[in-house]
Write an enzyme that holds these catalytic residues in place. Structure first.
Site, PDB file in Angstrom:
ATOM      1  N   LYS A   7      -2.274 -17.721  39.884  1.00 32.47           N
ATOM      2  CA  LYS A   7      -2.877 -16.511  39.298  1.00 32.47           C
ATOM      3  C   LYS A   7      -1.760 -15.560  38.882  1.00 32.47           C
ATOM      4  CE  LYS A   7      -6.934 -13.561  39.918  1.00 32.47           C
ATOM      5  NZ  LYS A   7      -7.526 -13.846  38.628  1.00 32.47           N
ATOM      6  N   GLU A  14     -12.226 -23.414  31.633  1.00 35.03           N
ATOM      7  CA  GLU A  14     -12.847 -22.250  32.289  1.00 35.03           C
ATOM      8  C   GLU A  14     -13.002 -21.155  31.256  1.00 35.03           C
ATOM      9  OE1 GLU A  14     -10.235 -20.735  35.393  1.00 35.03           O
ATOM     10  OE2 GLU A  14      -8.485 -21.361  34.249  1.00 35.03           O
ATOM     11  N   TYR A  68      -1.242 -11.798  40.833  1.00 34.68           N
ATOM     12  CA  TYR A  68      -2.208 -10.755  41.143  1.00 34.68           C
ATOM     13  C   TYR A  68      -3.470 -11.351  41.737  1.00 34.68           C
ATOM     14  CZ  TYR A  68      -5.183 -11.880  37.099  1.00 34.68           C
ATOM     15  OH  TYR A  68      -6.042 -12.507  36.220  1.00 34.68           O
ATOM     16  N   LEU A  84      -7.966 -22.079  37.319  1.00 30.89           N
ATOM     17  CA  LEU A  84      -7.770 -21.259  38.517  1.00 30.89           C
ATOM     18  C   LEU A  84      -8.774 -21.709  39.582  1.00 30.89           C
ATOM     19  CD1 LEU A  84      -6.307 -18.583  39.502  1.00 30.89           C
ATOM     20  CD2 LEU A  84      -8.503 -17.489  39.044  1.00 30.89           C
TER      21      LEU A  84
HETATM   22  N1  PDD Z   1     -10.253 -13.233  36.896  1.00 35.44           N
HETATM   23  N2  PDD Z   1     -10.697 -18.144  35.804  1.00 35.44           N
HETATM   24  C1  PDD Z   1      -9.835 -17.212  35.372  1.00 35.44           C
HETATM   25  C2  PDD Z   1      -8.891 -17.576  34.291  1.00 35.44           C
HETATM   26  C3  PDD Z   1      -9.840 -15.932  35.944  1.00 35.44           C
HETATM   27  O1  PDD Z   1      -8.953 -15.014  35.513  1.00 35.44           O
HETATM   28  C4  PDD Z   1     -10.784 -15.613  36.950  1.00 35.44           C
HETATM   29  C5  PDD Z   1     -10.834 -14.268  37.599  1.00 35.44           C
HETATM   30  C6  PDD Z   1     -11.682 -16.611  37.346  1.00 35.44           C
HETATM   31  C7  PDD Z   1     -12.681 -16.376  38.442  1.00 35.44           C
HETATM   32  O2  PDD Z   1     -12.025 -16.360  39.683  1.00 35.44           O
HETATM   33  P1  PDD Z   1     -12.573 -15.546  40.937  1.00 35.44           P
HETATM   34  O3  PDD Z   1     -13.933 -16.081  41.242  1.00 35.44           O
HETATM   35  O4  PDD Z   1     -11.601 -15.855  41.993  1.00 35.44           O
HETATM   36  O5  PDD Z   1     -12.595 -14.120  40.517  1.00 35.44           O
HETATM   37  C8  PDD Z   1     -11.595 -17.866  36.783  1.00 35.44           C
HETATM   38  C9  PDD Z   1     -10.125 -11.902  37.424  1.00 35.44           C
HETATM   39  C10 PDD Z   1     -11.424 -11.328  37.870  1.00 35.44           C
HETATM   40  C11 PDD Z   1      -9.381 -11.038  36.423  1.00 35.44           C
HETATM   41  O6  PDD Z   1      -8.426 -11.535  35.862  1.00 35.44           O
HETATM   42  O7  PDD Z   1      -9.749  -9.870  36.234  1.00 35.44           O
END
Ligand code: PDD
Length: 320
Positions: free
Chosen positions: A182, A215, A67, A239
């Site tokens: 992801k 993270e 996703y 990620l």
């Molecule tokens: N999550 N780390 C993890 C584990 C994440 O699930 C996310 C984002 C991030 C930040 O990544 P980005 O800057 O690309 O949004 C880091 C999304 C927002 C979610 O699962 O809803």
């Protein structure tokens, strides 16, 4: 991604609004109530609560899918190319074959039809539904199932937190060893986020078995240690955050010292600042970890500068 890239992403799209002054969009589609997001399920647009999925779908049975989540500002998807590049990579790593370019076009069309100006886009592709539950990839390959939906943010849920700072807990990183993909397998993230919520906190920062901070449950983590910003290097245990990537570039451009080097749990009490980045939080200062203040317990200047720089890129997208 530099601002020039940000501009080039949105070239040709009329720029009417400033980021500071976004009107609340009304769904253009009369079928939709204010609260039901517009979805696109395998090419068909319908309200999200009317989408029906087979129990044989492999993302239901195995979490066999990937996703993306994108932020929408001024009716346009933020960092679209970067998100779709990561999406392409996640799909490739799991050998799910689908037409990413068609999905991108569909995502843009769904956003346009939704009328959403300030919101969140969710895009999900599963390996598809096969007649039998088998751990191995089904043969012949099913057609992947593709879900897109776009949701208006009535108000930024993090608006107040940006001013006062968030509270987080530390939590064991229970996840698998390919967090760079992801995937919709999010149990380690779900349990961590729930533990944070039950502790009255906003996020959990995850501690790997070697004591490094990987993270957050849904964010990337940055800390300021002895004047330099540190964030985990890109590897299989994190990620590759799209917001992280932008913030690293913004720090470099602003001359803020930054190293892609892991923070450790024992650094936490020595940090002058801690902040999170992500699609939903943008740049969010953290003022408490496990009940103890970070630095002087107030949002710090480095996070504030980087957030300003981030909002500047957003404003450019919005034509200001
Ligand atoms: N999550 N780390 C993890 C584990 C994440 O699930 C996310 C984002 C991030 C930040 O990544 P980005 O800057 O690309 O949004 C880091 C999304 C927002 C979610 O699962 O809803």
């Amino acid at each position: 991604m530099g601002s020039a890239t940000a501009r080039s992403l949105f070239r040709g799209v009329p720029s009417l609004l400033s980021a500071k002054n976004l009107p609340r969009g009304m769904p253009a589609n009369p079928q939709l109530s204010m609260n039901v997001p517009l979805a696109n399920w395998n090419g068909e647009e319908l309200p999200l609560d009317q989408v029906r999925v087979s129990v044989l779908d492999r993302s239901f049975l195995f979490g066999d899918g990937v996703y993306e989540v994108l932020r929408v500002y001024c009716g346009r998807p933020f960092l679209l190319a970067e998100h779709f590049e990561r999406f392409r990579r996640s799909l490739g790593e799991l050998r799910i074959e689908t037409d990413v370019e068609r999905l991108r076009r569909r995502t843009l069309a769904t956003l346009e039809h939704s009328g959403v100006r300030d919101g969140v886009l969710y895009v999900h592709v599963s390996r598809g539904a096969a007649p039998l539950r088998t751990h191995t990839f089904p043969h012949p390959s099913p057609t992947p199932n593709e879900l897109i939906y776009v949701r208006e943010l009535e108000r930024d849920p993090y608006a107040e937190l940006h001013a006062v700072g968030a509270s987080v807990i530390t939590f064991e990183d229970l996840r698998w060893r390919r967090c760079d993909i992801k995937s919709v397998n999010l149990l380690g993230n779900v349990l961590a986020a729930q533990a944070a919520a039950e502790a009255g906190c906003h996020e959990a920062i995850l501690i790997g078995s070697d004591g490094t901070i990987t993270e957050g449950s849904h964010t990337s983590v940055f800390g300021v240690l002895e004047g330099a910003v540190l964030t985990a290097p890109l590897a299989a245990n994190v990620l590759p955050g799209i917001t992280r990537q932008l913030v690293v570039q913004l720090a470099n451009r602003a001359g803020i010292p930054l190293r892609e080097e892991s923070l450790r749990e024992q650094h936490l009490h020595r940090l002058s600042e801690l902040f999170l980045t992500g699609t939903t939080v943008d740049v969010l200062p953290v003022t408490r970890v496990d009940g103890r203040p970070v630095g002087d317990g107030r949002p710090g200047p480095v996070a504030a500068r980087l957030r300003d720089a981030y909002l500047h890129v957003v404003a450019e997208q919005c034509g200001k």
